[in-house]
Design an enzyme around this catalytic site. Sequence first.
Site, mmCIF file in Angstrom:
data_model
loop_
_atom_site.group_PDB
_atom_site.id
_atom_site.type_symbol
_atom_site.label_atom_id
_atom_site.label_comp_id
_atom_site.label_asym_id
_atom_site.label_seq_id
_atom_site.Cartn_x
_atom_site.Cartn_y
_atom_site.Cartn_z
ATOM 1 N N HIS A 174 -2.916 12.534 -3.257
ATOM 2 C CA HIS A 174 -3.657 12.606 -1.983
ATOM 3 C C HIS A 174 -3.621 14.042 -1.471
ATOM 4 O O HIS A 174 -2.524 14.595 -1.289
ATOM 5 C CB HIS A 174 -3.027 11.678 -0.950
ATOM 6 N N HIS A 211 -5.659 1.170 -4.672
ATOM 7 C CA HIS A 211 -4.211 0.972 -4.559
ATOM 8 C C HIS A 211 -4.011 -0.547 -4.575
ATOM 9 O O HIS A 211 -4.693 -1.265 -3.837
ATOM 10 C CB HIS A 211 -3.689 1.496 -3.230
ATOM 11 N N GLU A 237 1.376 -2.476 -4.512
ATOM 12 C CA GLU A 237 2.408 -1.493 -4.136
ATOM 13 C C GLU A 237 3.438 -2.163 -3.218
ATOM 14 O O GLU A 237 4.633 -2.108 -3.475
ATOM 15 C CB GLU A 237 1.736 -0.303 -3.435
HETATM 16 N N1 HPA Z 1 -0.419 3.843 -0.560
HETATM 17 C C1 HPA Z 1 -1.158 3.481 0.493
HETATM 18 N N2 HPA Z 1 -1.719 4.354 1.306
HETATM 19 C C2 HPA Z 1 -1.533 5.646 1.068
HETATM 20 C C3 HPA Z 1 -0.776 6.093 -0.009
HETATM 21 C C4 HPA Z 1 -0.209 5.147 -0.867
HETATM 22 O O1 HPA Z 1 0.421 5.484 -1.887
HETATM 23 N N3 HPA Z 1 -0.757 7.453 0.025
HETATM 24 C C5 HPA Z 1 -1.508 7.806 1.087
HETATM 25 N N4 HPA Z 1 -1.985 6.720 1.724
HETATM 26 ZN ZN ZN Z 2 -1.473 6.737 -3.061
#
Ligand code: HPA
Ligand code: ZN
Length: 334
Positions: A18, A198, A201
């Site tokens: 990012h 994403h 996670e």
């Molecule tokens: N996950 C979710 N949102 C995010 C992440 C991430 O790894 N990095 C920056 N925003």
């Molecule tokens: Zn990320």
Amino acid sequence: MGSSSFIRRLPKAELHLHLEGTVTPETLVELSARHSGPPLELAQARALYEYTDFTGFLMAFKAVSEHLRTPEDYEFVTWRMLERLARQGVVHAEVYVSVGVIYYWRRCEFEPLFLGMERARARAEAELGISLYWIFDAVRHFGPEEAARVFRKAAELRPQFPSIVGIGIGGDERRVGAEPFRELYAEARDAGLRLTAHAGETVGPESIWGAINIGAERLGHALSAVHDPELMDLLAERQIAVEICVTSNLRTGCCPRVEDHPLRRYFDSGLMVTLNSDDPALFQSDLEDEYCLARKGFGFTEEQLRELAANSIEASFLQAERKVTLLRRIESLE
Ligand code: HPA
Ligand code: ZN
């Protein structure tokens, strides 16, 4: 030659990074000196980077992003990021920019900022020989309408700026799954954009199934796939790339202990594993560190690190010709 020299010389792509997460407290202080208003002290800047859990991490990410204001700021941080990547032997990067945060919190036009980013990208390509593609990232918990603004901006700008390669969703999966974004993903794909998300996670494998079901071609983190053998088989069979970010998972608390991280199991199960740094300034690591961690913490041999580097090229959205050139460089590295 020591192993860390091998890691640095290994041509690599960074696929989960990012832009805002590459900005250090020191850089924020430098930027603030150029803005009007009271300058930011280093201790104040450092305090923005403190968090204890995933929600706190998302808030820290937003706080850092808010200090990026002008096109010159965006040009500067893009250049700094690319200089650091080039020093680590990164030859190509696909970088998320949180257009969703810019629209939702800052309510400002994105194009002028993007022109700054593009100036740095073009200069780095000419001077450092590193290529960069942009992925416009929406914040899932702001909802599909906000995401639509992000993805449509990517589609609108792409004909003029081929460096815009794709779209993604970040933010808080605990609040919103992938399904509400189905139509928008189809629309983005029809506009020629590549799809990432994403997923898995902070929540279980159902989130990863959701991302695959709306067409995501690459998965950010995919930590929880390890709990679902059927999903593991599918990922291996279809070679859907997983963008693994070990240090990120440890620092945000998504994975409490390095021994619990599924990196090794994913690799041994034949998944298309790539290593990435996510938000290096928030996690105090970089891509070289991630490769060192794979070697020291997970027992990856040099040949296996070479395979991870090759995966990063294969899983990138580069043209086939450049992939072949880079893969040959990886193969022939001594
Ligand atoms: N996950 C979710 N949102 C995010 C992440 C991430 O790894 N990095 C920056 N925003
Ligand atoms: Zn990320």
